[in-house]
Design a protein around this motif. Structure first.
Motif, PDB file in Angstrom:
ATOM      1  N   UNK A  75      27.097  48.376  21.296  1.00 21.39           N
ATOM      2  CA  UNK A  75      28.438  49.295  21.080  1.00 21.39           C
ATOM      3  C   UNK A  75      29.356  49.886  22.937  1.00 21.39           C
ATOM      4  N   UNK A  76      30.467  49.552  23.565  1.00 22.22           N
ATOM      5  CA  UNK A  76      30.425  50.237  25.147  1.00 22.22           C
ATOM      6  C   UNK A  76      30.902  51.593  25.776  1.00 22.22           C
ATOM      7  N   UNK A  77      30.087  52.030  25.867  1.00 20.53           N
ATOM      8  CA  UNK A  77      29.898  53.198  26.348  1.00 20.53           C
ATOM      9  C   UNK A  77      31.363  53.631  26.970  1.00 20.53           C
ATOM     10  N   UNK A  78      31.552  55.369  26.013  1.00 20.52           N
ATOM     11  CA  UNK A  78      31.938  56.111  26.040  1.00 20.52           C
ATOM     12  C   UNK A  78      32.744  55.803  27.791  1.00 20.52           C
ATOM     13  N   UNK A  79      33.931  56.202  28.747  1.00 17.16           N
ATOM     14  CA  UNK A  79      33.348  57.437  29.630  1.00 17.16           C
ATOM     15  C   UNK A  79      33.700  58.703  30.180  1.00 17.16           C
ATOM     16  N   UNK A  80      32.735  58.668  30.869  1.00 17.53           N
ATOM     17  CA  UNK A  80      32.446  59.940  30.992  1.00 17.53           C
ATOM     18  C   UNK A  80      33.074  60.788  32.194  1.00 17.53           C
ATOM     19  N   UNK A  81      33.662  59.854  32.768  1.00 22.24           N
ATOM     20  CA  UNK A  81      34.657  60.333  34.186  1.00 22.24           C
ATOM     21  C   UNK A  81      35.354  61.944  33.616  1.00 22.24           C
ATOM     22  N   UNK A  82      35.243  62.777  34.396  1.00 19.39           N
ATOM     23  CA  UNK A  82      36.327  63.390  34.518  1.00 19.39           C
ATOM     24  C   UNK A  82      36.924  64.337  35.851  1.00 19.39           C
ATOM     25  N   UNK A  83      36.477  63.395  36.743  1.00 14.20           N
ATOM     26  CA  UNK A  83      37.511  63.657  38.512  1.00 14.20           C
ATOM     27  C   UNK A  83      37.580  62.486  39.016  1.00 14.20           C
ATOM     28  N   UNK A  84      38.246  61.866  39.323  1.00 17.71           N
ATOM     29  CA  UNK A  84      38.374  60.773  40.722  1.00 17.71           C
ATOM     30  C   UNK A  84      39.092  61.296  41.775  1.00 17.71           C
ATOM     31  N   UNK A  85      38.688  61.092  42.795  1.00 14.55           N
ATOM     32  CA  UNK A  85      39.139  61.599  43.943  1.00 14.55           C
ATOM     33  C   UNK A  85      39.646  59.802  44.760  1.00 14.55           C
ATOM     34  N   UNK A  86      40.365  59.998  45.810  1.00 15.83           N
ATOM     35  CA  UNK A  86      41.398  59.445  46.355  1.00 15.83           C
ATOM     36  C   UNK A  86      40.781  59.948  47.980  1.00 15.83           C
ATOM     37  N   UNK A  87      39.432  59.305  48.811  1.00 16.23           N
ATOM     38  CA  UNK A  87      39.334  59.678  50.133  1.00 16.23           C
ATOM     39  C   UNK A  87      40.366  59.560  51.281  1.00 16.23           C
ATOM     40  N   UNK A  88      41.378  60.253  51.809  1.00 18.78           N
ATOM     41  CA  UNK A  88      42.330  60.398  52.337  1.00 18.78           C
ATOM     42  C   UNK A  88      41.750  60.270  53.894  1.00 18.78           C
ATOM     43  N   UNK A  89      41.521  61.733  54.507  1.00 12.53           N
ATOM     44  CA  UNK A  89      40.797  61.207  55.681  1.00 12.53           C
ATOM     45  C   UNK A  89      39.427  62.122  56.268  1.00 12.53           C
ATOM     46  N   UNK A  90      39.453  62.067  57.145  1.00 13.95           N
ATOM     47  CA  UNK A  90      37.504  62.567  57.647  1.00 13.95           C
ATOM     48  C   UNK A  90      37.790  63.229  58.429  1.00 13.95           C
ATOM     49  N   UNK A  91      37.227  64.519  58.804  1.00 16.73           N
ATOM     50  CA  UNK A  91      37.387  65.323  60.223  1.00 16.73           C
ATOM     51  C   UNK A  91      36.051  64.664  60.707  1.00 16.73           C
ATOM     52  N   UNK A  92      35.650  65.101  61.852  1.00 19.03           N
ATOM     53  CA  UNK A  92      34.973  64.044  62.883  1.00 19.03           C
ATOM     54  C   UNK A  92      34.605  65.109  64.047  1.00 19.03           C
ATOM     55  N   UNK A  93      32.677  64.918  64.736  1.00 20.04           N
ATOM     56  CA  UNK A  93      32.579  66.195  65.060  1.00 20.04           C
ATOM     57  C   UNK A  93      33.045  65.469  66.597  1.00 20.04           C
ATOM     58  N   UNK A  94      33.452  66.745  67.147  1.00 20.83           N
ATOM     59  CA  UNK A  94      34.091  66.165  68.412  1.00 20.83           C
ATOM     60  C   UNK A  94      32.616  66.609  69.990  1.00 20.83           C
ATOM     61  N   UNK A  95      32.402  67.710  69.869  1.00 17.48           N
ATOM     62  CA  UNK A  95      31.379  67.618  70.428  1.00 17.48           C
ATOM     63  C   UNK A  95      30.471  68.443  69.438  1.00 17.48           C
ATOM     64  N   UNK A  96      28.404  68.890  70.412  1.00 17.27           N
ATOM     65  CA  UNK A  96      27.650  69.547  70.053  1.00 17.27           C
ATOM     66  C   UNK A  96      28.034  70.676  69.494  1.00 17.27           C
ATOM     67  N   UNK A  97      27.472  70.911  68.327  1.00 15.61           N
ATOM     68  CA  UNK A  97      27.664  72.160  67.709  1.00 15.61           C
ATOM     69  C   UNK A  97      28.939  72.503  66.865  1.00 15.61           C
ATOM     70  N   UNK A  98      29.866  71.492  66.561  1.00 18.99           N
ATOM     71  CA  UNK A  98      30.387  71.223  65.839  1.00 18.99           C
ATOM     72  C   UNK A  98      29.929  71.273  64.773  1.00 18.99           C
ATOM     73  N   UNK A  99      30.200  71.930  62.843  1.00 18.79           N
ATOM     74  CA  UNK A  99      29.665  71.990  61.992  1.00 18.79           C
ATOM     75  C   UNK A  99      30.593  72.580  60.763  1.00 18.79           C
ATOM     76  N   UNK A 100      29.676  71.909  59.428  1.00 16.84           N
ATOM     77  CA  UNK A 100      30.925  71.525  58.599  1.00 16.84           C
ATOM     78  C   UNK A 100      30.027  73.763  57.339  1.00 16.84           C
TER      79      UNK A 100
END
Length: 327
Positions: free
Chosen positions: A245-270
């Motif tokens: 039997x085809x399994x039911x969907x378990x997805x509850x969150x779908x995310x669209x990646x829209x941006x990225x933040x870059x490390x610009x200098x040594x020491x930048x950190x999440x």
């Protein structure tokens, strides 16, 4: 379900010249052709372990491939797998295309993998990740005729992502990779090419099929193998390769990646203890620059791949919002 084996369930020869090993089952009725990969990154052993169990199920008759074909490559990067490292010489899941004159381990593997990808209709690529977090799946763009990633199987690909049994799905990878390239150019760092954002799934779409990347959980967590095993079985049922039997969907969150933040200098950190898929409110501090300034969430959304070890030109994190796409 059986528990994860104490040791990796697949072995590879101690020789960098050793061939890739694949196992293929041909159903006696017509149907689609599925490729399942494990250990594209060598320290991600949930794929080989889950695939080994599925192969044994098929050989014993516990699973019967009734139609179509399924090809398993338990260890796509034997050198990295043997070393228990992410890479052999470089990241196999970047800059994947057919090289007439391969120069490193991943080039040589890539020549064979791209040929396999072209032979199949769809791909399930089984991975894991560092640190904590819920399992998730990456899928591709909406149907389009653009230059970056033209595609025509968006509904089928999202349906495949939804069948795997994981709660979170993410799309928008290649668009964000273009933003990484632009940021590196702005910072006057060595340039990257768009093709360096291409891995197994992007090549499968380029070849006319569709594909998803499953991230099963933390590398060493036995539950990651369980997630991978269930996802492969679900895929076989969803595609009709087995009578289930085809399994039911378990997805509850779908995310669209829209941006990225870059490390610009040594020491930048999440900042903080954020994990991939965590919901973050507008204004939440997501990263801190070396000069003490902060980077905050531009809206309510989600953090993806936060990194405390990013080097200049690498992402501190990706940011996404709730997707409008539905399975």
């Amino acid at each position: 379900m059986p528990t994860q084996p104490a040791e990796p369930a697949w072995t590879v020869p101690a020789d960098d010249r050793a061939p890739l090993e694949s196992v293929r089952f041909h159903g006696l009725k017509s149907g689609p052709k599925l490729l399942v990969l494990g250990a594209v990154h060598g320290n991600e052993t949930c794929g080989p372990n889950a695939i080994a169990r599925i192969i044994e199920d098929c050989r014993s008759g516990r699973l019967l491939i009734a139609r179509g074909e399924v090809t398993f490559v338990p260890v796509a990067n034997p050198k990295a797998y043997r070393q228990n490292t992410r890479e052999g010489d470089r990241n196999l899941n970047r800059d994947m295309y057919e090289r007439p004159q391969p120069v490193d381990n991943e080039d040589r593997i890539g020549r064979r993998l791209t040929a396999l990808l072209r032979e199949h209709d769809m791909l399930l690529d089984v991975h894991s990740f560092r640190g904590e977090g819920v399992p998730f799946v990456f899928f591709g763009p909406e149907n389009n005729a653009g230059e970056l990633e033209p595609f025509r199987h968006d509904a089928a690909e999202l349906a495949l992502a939804a069948c795997l049994g994981v709660p979170v799905a993410i799309h928008g990878w290649l668009d964000n990779y273009v933003k990484i390239i632009a940021a590196r150019k702005r910072l006057k760092l060595p340039p990257l090419a768009v093709t360096e954002g291409y891995g197994t799934t992007e090549f499968m779409r380029f070849s006319g099929g569709y594909a998803v990347t499953l991230e099963c959980g933390e590398h060493t967590d036995p539950a990651s193998t369980e997630v991978g095993y269930a996802a492969i079985r679900n895929t076989l049922g969803h595609l009709g390769l087995i009578d289930a039997a085809p399994p039911p969907s378990a997805l509850d969150t779908i995310i669209h990646m829209t941006d990225v933040v870059i490390c610009e200098t040594e020491g930048d950190v999440a900042e903080g203890g954020w994990k991939t898929g965590d919901a973050v409110p507008k204004g939440a501090v997501l990263a801190r620059r070396t000069d003490g300034s902060t980077v905050t969430a531009p809206s309510d959304g989600f953090i993806i791949f936060p990194s405390k070890t990013a080097k200049p030109g690498e992402p501190l994190y990706h940011f996404g919002v709730t997707s409008q796409r539905k399975p």
